[in-house]
Design an enzyme around this catalytic site. Structure first.
Site: not given
Ligand SMILES: *Cc1c(COP(=O)(O)O)cnc(C)c1O
Length: 361
Positions: A103, A172, A196
């Site tokens: 990511w 993030d 998540k």
């Molecule tokens: C799942 C995830 C993403 C991507 O998320 P989307 O909502 O599908 O764009 C980005 N960063 C992390 C840390 C993730 O776990």
């Protein structure tokens, strides 16, 4: 009685049972409106209350003052990979990133596409991202320093955040948002895809500091400006109403049933310790992350060979333990222990793993 299984999915993932029960209860008649939440206008006072209450709860949970705005933005975390550099870059300054996995790599790519001077201050790529590069030297000249607090795929997590040397941190937090307490002060912006740890897929929650909002350039598309969302309480256009509603219920559960982030963190620590202590005492299961970098949210591990891993995952599914297959890019196994996963579920998993080792080991 409906049968619920133990859910270790990485995302979308488990939601707290009381949240699902309340949503079910209210589906035909939300709050005396005689309509479901997905049938009412987002310009109604009923929906205003849903979004305002959710924002107030996040602010209380994280001790946010009025210097921070809480936004809901469609497009998930991936949209933030491009919105962050587009909105927060500063002419003449580099943007700094730390690369700790899939990511982070995707976020870095978007800054580079925009032609920004993108510096990689630290990376753990040379060992397949099995650790967190804690030794980060920020010289203090960047527009922001971006990192990924929890690496969902590689199973690593920052136990202690990087030292930004006065530069705003941008994070993030998709896969560990609201799983533990932390000090928000060094952060200029935090984003998290909802699916998540805090709700269904379809939006990211963004927490942004006022001085970051002031950076919004005039010449980018209206819908990609953070100010478009902050000035319209995330309702410039029709927001993802159902997602916001479920996030609101999860936040209520966090505040009122769990009792806040300190308690949540304690429970998450207990869950992670339960599973890691099995990995550490076994020669059959092998954790893939360095000990000081282990994720409490996504526990990644291997078995002696891929054939055993396949059989492990399918036997687990048969036993009511779902979602233990590792990400397709890395293989192996992964148990995601997000907020909604109970200690009982983790204990069932550990018992299953012990039994499987006895039989197959
Ligand atoms: C799942 C995830 C993403 C991507 O998320 P989307 O909502 O599908 O764009 C980005 N960063 C992390 C840390 C993730 O776990």
């Amino acid at each position: 009685m409906t049968k619920r299984i133990d859910n270790f999915n990485a995302g979308p993932s488990a939601l707290p049972l009381p949240v699902l029960e309340q949503a079910k209860e209210e589906l035909l008649d939300f709050n005396g409106t005689g309509m479901s939440i997905t049938e009412i206008s987002h310009r109604s006072t009923a929906f205003d209350e849903v979004i305002d209450t959710a924002i107030a709860r996040v602010k209380r949970l994280l001790n946010l003052d009025d210097n921070y705005s809480v936004l809901f933005i469609q497009g998930g975390a991936s949209m933030q990979f491009c919105m962050v550099p587009m909105n927060l870059n500063v002419a003449g300054k580099p943007v700094d990133y730390i690369n700790t996995g899939t990511w982070s790599t995707a976020a870095i790519k978007e800054a580079k596409i925009q032609g920004l001077d993108t510096r990689i201050l630290a990376s753990s790529e040379e060992r397949n991202f099995a650790y967190i590069p804690y030794d980060v030297k920020e010289d203090g000249n960047a527009a922001y320093l971006h990192f990924t607090s929890n690496n969902t795929i590689k199973g690593t997590q920052w136990a202690k955040f990087p030292e930004p040397n006065g530069v705003p941190l941008v994070c993030d937090m998709s896969s560990d948002f609201l799983s533990r307490t932390f000090d928000v002060k060094p952060f200029g912006l935090i984003y998290a895809g909802a699916q998540k740890n805090i709700g269904p897929a379809g939006a990211a929650m963004v927490i942004i500091r006022k001085d970051m909002l002031e950076r919004t350039p005039k010449n980018i598309p209206t819908f990609l400006k953070y100010t478009t969302f902050s000035e319209n309480n995330s309702m410039f256009n029709t927001p993802p109403c159902f997602v916001v509603y479920i996030i609101g219920l999860v936040l209520k559960w966090l505040e009122e049933t769990i009792g806040g982030l300190k308690n949540m963190e304690k429970l998450n620590n207990e869950k992670a310790e339960t599973l890691y202590s099995l990995l550490d005492s076994s020669s059959f299961y092998r954790g893939t992350a360095d000990k000081d970098s282990r994720s409490k949210m996504n526990v990644t591990f291997r078995l002696p060979n891929e054939d055993l891993e396949k059989r492990f995952v399918s036997a687990a599914t048969k036993a009511g333990l779902e979602g233990l297959k590792g990400h397709r890019s890395v293989g192996g196994c992964r148990a995601s222990l997000y907020n909604a996963t109970t200690i009982e579920a983790v204990k069932s998993l550990v018992q299953f793993m012990k039994d499987f080792e006895k039989k197959e080991g």
